[in-house]
Design an enzyme around this catalytic site. Structure first.
Site, mmCIF file in Angstrom:
data_model
loop_
_atom_site.group_PDB
_atom_site.id
_atom_site.type_symbol
_atom_site.label_atom_id
_atom_site.label_comp_id
_atom_site.label_asym_id
_atom_site.label_seq_id
_atom_site.Cartn_x
_atom_site.Cartn_y
_atom_site.Cartn_z
ATOM 1 N N LYS A 35 0.914 -1.197 -0.032
ATOM 2 C CA LYS A 35 0.008 -0.010 -0.101
ATOM 3 C C LYS A 35 1.023 1.186 0.122
ATOM 4 O O LYS A 35 0.472 2.025 -0.626
ATOM 5 C CB LYS A 35 -0.817 0.015 1.232
ATOM 6 C CG LYS A 35 -1.982 0.953 1.136
ATOM 7 C CD LYS A 35 -2.685 1.280 2.573
ATOM 8 C CE LYS A 35 -3.683 -0.082 2.629
ATOM 9 N NZ LYS A 35 -4.344 -0.053 3.851
ATOM 10 N N GLU A 154 -13.887 12.274 11.979
ATOM 11 C CA GLU A 154 -13.864 12.516 10.486
ATOM 12 C C GLU A 154 -15.569 12.449 10.586
ATOM 13 O O GLU A 154 -16.129 11.561 11.088
ATOM 14 C CB GLU A 154 -13.267 11.908 9.765
ATOM 15 C CG GLU A 154 -13.420 10.140 10.043
ATOM 16 C CD GLU A 154 -14.575 9.485 9.339
ATOM 17 O OE1 GLU A 154 -14.988 10.316 8.345
ATOM 18 O OE2 GLU A 154 -14.883 8.262 9.800
ATOM 19 N N GLU A 158 -18.414 8.732 1.868
ATOM 20 C CA GLU A 158 -17.714 8.097 0.574
ATOM 21 C C GLU A 158 -18.439 8.512 -0.787
ATOM 22 O O GLU A 158 -19.524 8.696 -0.854
ATOM 23 C CB GLU A 158 -17.990 6.571 0.650
ATOM 24 C CG GLU A 158 -16.928 5.902 1.683
ATOM 25 C CD GLU A 158 -16.931 4.435 1.654
ATOM 26 O OE1 GLU A 158 -16.862 3.929 0.463
ATOM 27 O OE2 GLU A 158 -17.092 3.874 2.769
ATOM 28 N N LEU A 258 -33.450 11.684 3.921
ATOM 29 C CA LEU A 258 -34.765 11.013 3.762
ATOM 30 C C LEU A 258 -34.898 10.375 2.173
ATOM 31 O O LEU A 258 -35.733 10.600 1.397
ATOM 32 C CB LEU A 258 -35.594 12.129 3.799
ATOM 33 C CG LEU A 258 -36.435 12.688 5.259
ATOM 34 C CD1 LEU A 258 -37.491 13.525 5.216
ATOM 35 C CD2 LEU A 258 -36.656 11.213 6.057
ATOM 36 N N CYS A 268 -19.195 1.896 7.427
ATOM 37 C CA CYS A 268 -19.116 2.864 8.553
ATOM 38 C C CYS A 268 -20.755 2.907 9.375
ATOM 39 O O CYS A 268 -20.620 2.522 10.383
ATOM 40 C CB CYS A 268 -18.962 4.423 8.054
ATOM 41 S SG CYS A 268 -17.221 4.477 7.612
ATOM 42 N N LYS A 271 -21.825 -0.357 10.988
ATOM 43 C CA LYS A 271 -20.917 -0.662 11.919
ATOM 44 C C LYS A 271 -21.038 0.383 13.325
ATOM 45 O O LYS A 271 -20.836 0.119 14.561
ATOM 46 C CB LYS A 271 -19.374 -0.733 11.551
ATOM 47 C CG LYS A 271 -18.369 -0.777 12.679
ATOM 48 C CD LYS A 271 -16.899 -0.323 12.321
ATOM 49 C CE LYS A 271 -17.046 1.150 12.261
ATOM 50 N NZ LYS A 271 -15.566 1.827 11.991
ATOM 51 N N LYS A 331 -23.058 2.498 -2.380
ATOM 52 C CA LYS A 331 -23.656 3.700 -2.779
ATOM 53 C C LYS A 331 -22.682 4.088 -3.911
ATOM 54 O O LYS A 331 -21.619 3.434 -4.596
ATOM 55 C CB LYS A 331 -23.397 4.570 -1.815
ATOM 56 C CG LYS A 331 -22.134 4.999 -1.255
ATOM 57 C CD LYS A 331 -22.095 5.942 -0.289
ATOM 58 C CE LYS A 331 -22.465 7.322 -0.777
ATOM 59 N NZ LYS A 331 -22.089 8.552 0.177
#
Length: 441
Positions: A35, A154, A158, A258, A268, A271, A331
């Site tokens: 990485k 934070e 995303e 909504l 996120c 969780k 998403k």
């Protein structure tokens, strides 16, 4: 300023790139050597709009680089952001803080002078004192006892993470009452953002820890509420999207969040909702646990409702049916498939005997690795070839732009179910499709 970012996954790499964009000299740290090499080449190990451009520009200029050495990071700067992952514990709702505490410990033993450790990772309330204790216990004399801990949560969405970092709604800074150097450094770090008008909310550690978890819990409640209303709309013949628009004009409620449909997913929101529930239970806040538990249950029930709707469109049986799923990411504008409602539905249909073909603009490689039992096709039009039913489960703009008239001739049966409520029902029906959507007919 010089600063470091410890942990360069989605949060850390984005934060590092954006801090370089603000003009700081940034050293990112991650223990994954592959990485680190990829990030130093100017590329992220994930898809997020705008991040690769920032990485490429600032690694080329020398303002941003990455390392796997804690000693190098400790010597580089006095301000250290920590953004390592805090996943759910296996088989539990609670957070697993193993990686966070390990990262703080490894940084602590390398410190040679006092500094500021600003934690961005999402945690249960009450974690900050433990971080401070680790620094005191493991840092050399003269460093750990004088290294300050700040909490700086934070709020990244995303698909919009760069904007959310550089132009946030607010910046939350949490400190113990007696500390001041940490606030000075963080205000200096975020000076350009504050000058642009972003408010600073300065509070204690516990409140700062609670902000992210409670914000996500409230959003989960809002999404689950409108999806509960979707069930009422289906039963009564009402239109949940018109209902959401009408509710959204109430300034006490607002339209954002909504969004009726298949519900939330990702790494996120689910969780954090469950982690908040777990911590609330430990603190004895049973009513909070019950409220949030119902929101979680409503959200998960949307996936089964979609499966039921597919059964209805397939005349009660899925065995041998050819079903195309538009969407794999949880998403649009991300390649993240963690807890993806689209893939959860696709897998369930496969288990029930359907042949399921999945398409997505960005996340097919991730989906193939995790769910090789499904069929994957890059092009959404080709994916719909010969399908008995088309499911729209991730609201990518690319899908909305496809002409339903041309698509009708290629599908086996012109049946579509919109799980996100963003396709135009009139347009699809005029093109000869039988159109269904969650929360409306």
């Amino acid at each position: 300023m010089k600063l470091t970012v410890i942990g360069c996954g989605y949060l850390g790499a984005t934060h590092a790139a954006c801090m370089a964009e603000l003009g700081h000299d940034v050293l990112g740290l991650d223990t994954d050597q592959d990485k680190v090499a990829l990030l130093n080449s100017g590329r992220a190990p994930f898809f997020e709009r705008g991040v690769d451009a920032l990485l490429a520009g600032h690694t080329a200029s020398g303002r941003l680089r990455f390392t796997a050495s804690y000693a190098e990071a400790a010597d580089f700067a006095d301000l250290h952001f920590v953004g390592v992952g805090t996943p759910q514990r296996a088989g539990e709702n609670a957070y697993d803080l193993t990686h966070l505490f390990a990262a703080v410990r490894q940084l602590a033993v390398s410190l040679r002078r006092p500094g500021v450790v600003a934690v961005k990772s999402t945690v249960p309330v009450g974690t900050a004192p433990r971080v401070a204790e680790i620094l005191r216990d493991f840092a050399p004399a003269g460093a750990g006892g004088r290294t300050e801990v700040a909490w700086n949560p934070e709020f990244l969405r995303e698909g919009n993470a760069v904007d959310d970092t550089l132009r946030p709604d607010r910046i939350v800074l949490g400190f113990p009452a007696e500390r001041s150097w940490a606030e000075t450094l963080l205000r200096q770090c975020y000076a350009k953002i504050f000058e642009a008008g972003t408010p600073a909310i300065v509070t204690d550690w516990a409140t700062a820890e609670l902000v992210k978890a409670s914000a996500n819990a409230f959003l989960a409640l809002k999404i689950s509420f409108i999806n509960a209303m979707a069930e009422v709309c289906e039963a009564s013949g009402a239109d949940v999207h018109q209902l959401a628009d009408a509710l959204g004009h109430d300034i006490r409620i607002g339209r954002a969040g909504l969004g009726p449909g298949l519900g939330f997913g990702g790494g996120c929101l689910p969780k954090d909702l469950r982690g908040f529930m777990a911590r609330a239970g430990e603190l004895g806040a049973d009513r909070t646990v019950a409220l949030l538990g119902e929101a979680d249950a409503i959200n998960n029930s949307r996936r089964e409702r979609m499966v039921d709707l597919v059964r209805e469109q397939c005349e009660g049986t899925l065995a041998g049916r050819q079903i195309t799923v538009w969407g794999a990411a949880f998403k649009p504008d991300t390649d993240d498939i963690r807890d993806s409602p689209a893939l959860a539905v696709a897998r369930r249909l496969h288990e029930l005997g359907a042949t399921v073909t999945v398409t997505d603009p960005k996340s097919l490689d991730n989906a193939r690795k995790l769910h090789p039992e499904l069929t994957y096709v890059d092009d959404p039009v080709t994916a719909a070839e010969g399908a008995d039913l088309l499911l729209h489960l991730t609201e990518w703009p690319e899908f909305g732009g496809i002409d339903p008239s041309g698509l009708r001739a290629r599908a086996g049966r012109p049946y579509v179910v919109d799980g996100r409520g963003t396709l135009d029902p009139a347009r699809w029906r005029e093109a000869g499709w039988t159109f269904r959507s969650l929360g409306r007919f």
